[in-house]
Design a protein around this motif. Structure first.
Motif: not given
Length: 303
Positions: A259-260, A268-270, A85-92, A249-253
């Motif tokens: 998401i959290a 669950g994704m968090a 679900d995390l990968l799907e959320y990031a790809s969308d 320009i925002k980072p990954l964190s």
């Protein structure tokens, strides 16, 4: 196995052989005291590992187990759905996941390099040169360690605004250069180096910067690795706060923290995102922990 059998016979029993194996004959404590200390340390190790096991377990728990009471440490029905679900959320997402990752990589690489180079160049003269105001500058470095990021947030904001660096990666990178912890660790480590090493370099015709780059920095490698670890951890978890506004320009964190905070449906994704954020800094620390321990053990020693 043969080595263990010989040691048990030589020490007169399995109990004494076990204690001698873990103490390696360097302790002056009694056998009972040593066993008590080992048990005491093992209990604290279990307490320290409990949150880590809980985090790992939550990342593989289905939604119905995340809110079960009383909670369980390990999942009863482990699943990889949270990561999917995390990968799907990031790809969308409107901004690609690779863009967040690139921004974080730029922050970490440039911030760590700048912090290490500037701290080393400042620590070398403070440790091995005599000039007017040296003691005052060294004291200011120590005093600066007492100020938290919340105290310097407003001055940093004003300076970055005057420089026109707001809403850019440099607004996060440049303040990381000014961290005094790296300067303090490197200065204390360099003060323990013999002056004869620098004098020999001068006799051989080495310049000031060549002495620093080719002689001093390789010797203080443990301290450099420690500075790298601390700088990496601070930049890896940096979300941009009040200095980054544009999504590109925002980072990954930032993406993981967003998401959290989206609600119960995405916990669950968090949990999966928290585990991914936690893994890399811990892995780097495990690889370089010997250098960190050596620096902490010697940074406060004086000749």
């Amino acid at each position: 196995m043969i080595k263990w059998v010989k040691q048990i016979r030589a020490t007169g029993g399995f109990y004494k052989a076990f204690v001698r194996y873990f103490t390696k004959g360097r302790s002056n404590r009694s056998v009972g005291g040593t066993v008590f200390l080992l048990i005491f340390i093992a209990l604290f190790a279990v307490f320290a590992l409990f949150p880590v096991l809980f985090m790992v377990g939550n990342a593989f728990k289905p939604m119905r187990e995340l809110y079960r009471y009383p909670p369980t440490v390990l999942p009863q029905n482990p699943t990889g759905r949270n990561f999917k679900d995390l990968l799907e959320y990031a790809s969308d997402s409107l901004v690609p996941f690779t863009r967040y990752l690139f921004n974080t990589g730029a922050l970490v690489v440039l911030g760590c390099l700048g912090q290490i180079l500037l701290s080393a160049m400042a620590a070398f003269p403070l440790a091995k040169s005599d000039f007017r105001g040296k003691k005052l500058m060294s004291s200011l470095v120590v005093y600066a360690l007492m100020f938290s990021g919340a105290v310097t947030a407003v001055p940093n904001y004003i300076i970055l605004t005057k420089l026109g660096l707001m809403d850019s990666l440099w607004a996060v990178i440049l303040p990381s250069f000014a961290s005094t912890l790296g300067l303090y660790l490197l200065q204390n480590f360099m003060e323990m180096l013999p002056d004869s090493l620098i004098e020999a370099a001068k006799i051989d015709g080495a310049s000031y910067f060549k002495t620093l780059l080719t002689i001093i920095l390789p010797v203080v490698k443990p301290a450099l690795m420690t500075v790298f670890i601390f700088t990496f951890q601070s930049l890896w978890g940096n979300t941009g706060g009040s200095v980054l506004y544009t999504e590109n320009i925002k980072p990954l964190s930032y993406m993981l923290s967003r998401i959290a905070s989206t609600g119960i449906a995405r916990q669950g994704m968090a949990s999966a995102a928290s585990l991914l954020t936690f893994m890399l800094p811990v892995l780097i620390f495990i690889i370089t922990q010997s250098n960190v321990m050596e620096t902490m053990a010697t940074s406060g020693m004086k000749d």
